[in-house]
Motif scaffolding. Structure first.
Motif, PDB file in Angstrom:
ATOM      1  N   TRP A  36       1.013  -1.207  -0.133  1.00 59.07           N
ATOM      2  CA  TRP A  36       0.016  -0.005   0.006  1.00 59.07           C
ATOM      3  C   TRP A  36       0.901   1.151   0.047  1.00 59.07           C
ATOM      4  O   TRP A  36       0.251   2.285  -0.421  1.00 59.07           O
ATOM      5  CB  TRP A  36      -0.770   0.042   1.102  1.00 59.07           C
ATOM      6  N   VAL A  37       2.161   1.189   0.397  1.00 57.70           N
ATOM      7  CA  VAL A  37       2.832   2.217   0.517  1.00 57.70           C
ATOM      8  C   VAL A  37       3.062   2.959  -0.961  1.00 57.70           C
ATOM      9  O   VAL A  37       2.905   4.376  -1.016  1.00 57.70           O
ATOM     10  CB  VAL A  37       4.217   2.022   1.009  1.00 57.70           C
ATOM     11  N   THR A  38       3.328   2.410  -2.039  1.00 58.05           N
ATOM     12  CA  THR A  38       3.596   3.006  -3.328  1.00 58.05           C
ATOM     13  C   THR A  38       2.530   3.463  -3.604  1.00 58.05           C
ATOM     14  O   THR A  38       2.194   4.473  -4.520  1.00 58.05           O
ATOM     15  CB  THR A  38       4.087   2.262  -4.239  1.00 58.05           C
ATOM     16  N   ALA A  39       1.022   2.840  -3.493  1.00 60.90           N
ATOM     17  CA  ALA A  39      -0.086   3.272  -3.999  1.00 60.90           C
ATOM     18  C   ALA A  39      -0.473   4.552  -3.129  1.00 60.90           C
ATOM     19  O   ALA A  39      -1.204   5.217  -4.039  1.00 60.90           O
ATOM     20  CB  ALA A  39      -1.028   2.168  -3.609  1.00 60.90           C
ATOM     21  N   ALA A  40      -0.300   4.755  -1.982  1.00 58.20           N
ATOM     22  CA  ALA A  40      -0.797   5.973  -1.174  1.00 58.20           C
ATOM     23  C   ALA A  40       0.036   7.046  -1.743  1.00 58.20           C
ATOM     24  O   ALA A  40      -0.671   8.209  -1.766  1.00 58.20           O
ATOM     25  CB  ALA A  40      -0.364   5.463   0.371  1.00 58.20           C
ATOM     26  N   SER A  41       1.368   6.949  -2.157  1.00 60.19           N
ATOM     27  CA  SER A  41       1.804   8.211  -2.522  1.00 60.19           C
ATOM     28  C   SER A  41       1.396   8.607  -3.758  1.00 60.19           C
ATOM     29  O   SER A  41       1.519  10.263  -3.940  1.00 60.19           O
ATOM     30  CB  SER A  41       3.366   7.713  -2.725  1.00 60.19           C
ATOM     31  N   ASP A  42       0.638   7.920  -4.489  1.00 63.56           N
ATOM     32  CA  ASP A  42      -0.146   8.538  -5.442  1.00 63.56           C
ATOM     33  C   ASP A  42      -1.167   9.561  -5.485  1.00 63.56           C
ATOM     34  O   ASP A  42      -1.888  10.181  -6.138  1.00 63.56           O
ATOM     35  CB  ASP A  42      -0.514   7.435  -6.759  1.00 63.56           C
ATOM     36  N   PHE A  43      -1.601   9.520  -4.191  1.00 67.52           N
ATOM     37  CA  PHE A  43      -2.603  10.204  -3.841  1.00 67.52           C
ATOM     38  C   PHE A  43      -2.220  11.372  -2.687  1.00 67.52           C
ATOM     39  O   PHE A  43      -2.878  12.410  -2.979  1.00 67.52           O
ATOM     40  CB  PHE A  43      -3.900   9.375  -2.986  1.00 67.52           C
ATOM     41  N   THR A  44      -1.427  10.964  -1.932  1.00 63.81           N
ATOM     42  CA  THR A  44      -1.037  12.073  -0.842  1.00 63.81           C
ATOM     43  C   THR A  44      -0.229  13.195  -1.343  1.00 63.81           C
ATOM     44  O   THR A  44      -0.007  14.100  -0.895  1.00 63.81           O
ATOM     45  CB  THR A  44      -0.241  11.406   0.167  1.00 63.81           C
ATOM     46  N   ARG A  45       0.470  12.819  -2.660  1.00 65.62           N
ATOM     47  CA  ARG A  45       1.136  13.943  -3.053  1.00 65.62           C
ATOM     48  C   ARG A  45       0.340  15.103  -3.507  1.00 65.62           C
ATOM     49  O   ARG A  45       0.792  16.189  -3.866  1.00 65.62           O
ATOM     50  CB  ARG A  45       1.893  13.463  -4.437  1.00 65.62           C
ATOM     51  N   PHE A  46      -1.109  14.966  -3.613  1.00 70.38           N
ATOM     52  CA  PHE A  46      -1.792  16.137  -3.942  1.00 70.38           C
ATOM     53  C   PHE A  46      -2.401  16.904  -2.723  1.00 70.38           C
ATOM     54  O   PHE A  46      -3.186  17.761  -2.836  1.00 70.38           O
ATOM     55  CB  PHE A  46      -3.206  15.640  -4.611  1.00 70.38           C
ATOM     56  N   THR A  47      -1.913  16.449  -1.477  1.00 66.43           N
ATOM     57  CA  THR A  47      -2.447  17.212  -0.249  1.00 66.43           C
ATOM     58  C   THR A  47      -1.907  18.565  -0.225  1.00 66.43           C
ATOM     59  O   THR A  47      -0.693  18.966  -0.780  1.00 66.43           O
ATOM     60  CB  THR A  47      -2.059  16.357   0.716  1.00 66.43           C
ATOM     61  N   LYS A  48      -2.403  19.486   0.614  1.00 68.38           N
ATOM     62  CA  LYS A  48      -2.144  20.625   0.874  1.00 68.38           C
ATOM     63  C   LYS A  48      -1.236  20.947   1.970  1.00 68.38           C
ATOM     64  O   LYS A  48      -0.151  21.760   1.901  1.00 68.38           O
ATOM     65  CB  LYS A  48      -3.027  21.773   0.865  1.00 68.38           C
ATOM     66  N   LYS A  49      -1.125  19.893   2.983  1.00 65.77           N
ATOM     67  CA  LYS A  49      -0.551  20.094   4.154  1.00 65.77           C
ATOM     68  C   LYS A  49       0.508  18.712   4.369  1.00 65.77           C
ATOM     69  O   LYS A  49       0.058  17.808   3.848  1.00 65.77           O
ATOM     70  CB  LYS A  49      -1.272  20.171   5.549  1.00 65.77           C
ATOM     71  N   LYS A  50       1.840  19.024   5.108  1.00 62.41           N
ATOM     72  CA  LYS A  50       2.286  17.832   5.182  1.00 62.41           C
ATOM     73  C   LYS A  50       1.749  16.708   6.086  1.00 62.41           C
ATOM     74  O   LYS A  50       2.010  15.579   5.930  1.00 62.41           O
ATOM     75  CB  LYS A  50       3.815  18.286   5.806  1.00 62.41           C
TER      76      LYS A  50
END
Length: 251
Positions: free
Chosen positions: A17-31
């Motif tokens: 799930w780690v690599t999959a999650a990064s495709d979505f979390t990169r669009f977040t506004k906050k760290k």
């Protein structure tokens, strides 16, 4: 199952799930939204579904008065407990929604790899490939065998890959990526004609190392192959990357 095998299975189950999650979390506004939120969410989901699996498997063993590891398959549990068509439909729907995340991530990754495909085309391609992959369990004697083999593959491929990502970010680039350079030809991250051979070589050697470790019982049955393969990938990559960085001309 040995302690080492359990480590490999649990590691692979989470690494998937780690690599999959990064495709979505990169669009977040906050760290915090891209780090703590998925971390807590993934842990909660993992613990919740693991508990459901454990309880369901125990319930099936008690009901049938014998334990069979293959009963860990949700469809088998639903069938043997006589839960009917409704339970099967729930399993199908939840599997579909869960894999929608994987397909989206795979499609996004394919688009990142080549600009020749749009996101829609990439999604269609990975979906078609996935449909054929779903038939692989038919060639195995039990679902447990194919699932364990699948997790072994995940640990072997993604473990070293994630280790390289972490080493590159924290130790090679010192937590300072230049985002405007990611897609720039002949830029900072262009490496050798667009290929980071240090990463490729490190990953390939670590994958081979994973297979070798699996053949050594004292390591495979205690520590597990995945942590050692990740460590191997990290050490090799940091050495190769540091060496390549010294030879690379400044841009």
């Amino acid at each position: 199952m040995s302690a080492g095998a359990a480590v490999d299975v649990l590691a692979a189950f989470n690494l998937a799930w780690v690599t999959a999650a990064s495709d979505f979390t990169r669009f977040t506004k906050k760290k915090s939204s891209s780090t703590w939120a998925p971390f807590l969410g993934a842990d909660l989901g993992l613990i919740w579904f693991a508990l459901i699996g454990i309880i369901a498997t125990i319930a099936t063993a008690i009901t049938l008065e014998h334990f069979d590891p293959n009963n860990s398959d949700p469809s088998t549990i639903a069938s043997k407990l006589g839960l009917g068509v409704l339970a099967m439909l729930v399993i199908i729907i939840t599997s579909t929604t869960a894999n929608a995340v994987n397909l989206m991530s795979a499609g996004s990754a394919l688009t990142n790899m080549t600009k020749k495909f749009s996101l829609r085309a990439s999604l269609i391609i990975v979906t078609i490939v996935s449909v054929f992959v779903t038939f692989i369990p038919l060639f195995y004697s039990t679902f447990l065998d194919v699932f364990t083999a699948f997790l072994d593959g995940i640990g072997m491929v993604l473990g070293p890959e994630i280790a390289i990502f972490l080493v590159d970010f924290y130790f090679v680039q010192h937590q300072n990526y230049l985002s405007d350079q990611f897609t720039r030809k002949n830029g900072v991250y262009w490496y050798s004609n667009g290929v980071n051979w240090s990463a490729i070589i490190s990953w390939a050697l670590a994958v081979c190392g994973y297979w070798i470790i699996k053949q050594i019982p004292i390591l495979a049955d205690t520590v597990g192959a995945t942590p050692l393969a990740m460590l191997l990938a990290a050490v090799i990559y940091i050495c190769l990357a540091k060496f390549a960085k010294k030879k690379r001309p400044a841009i």
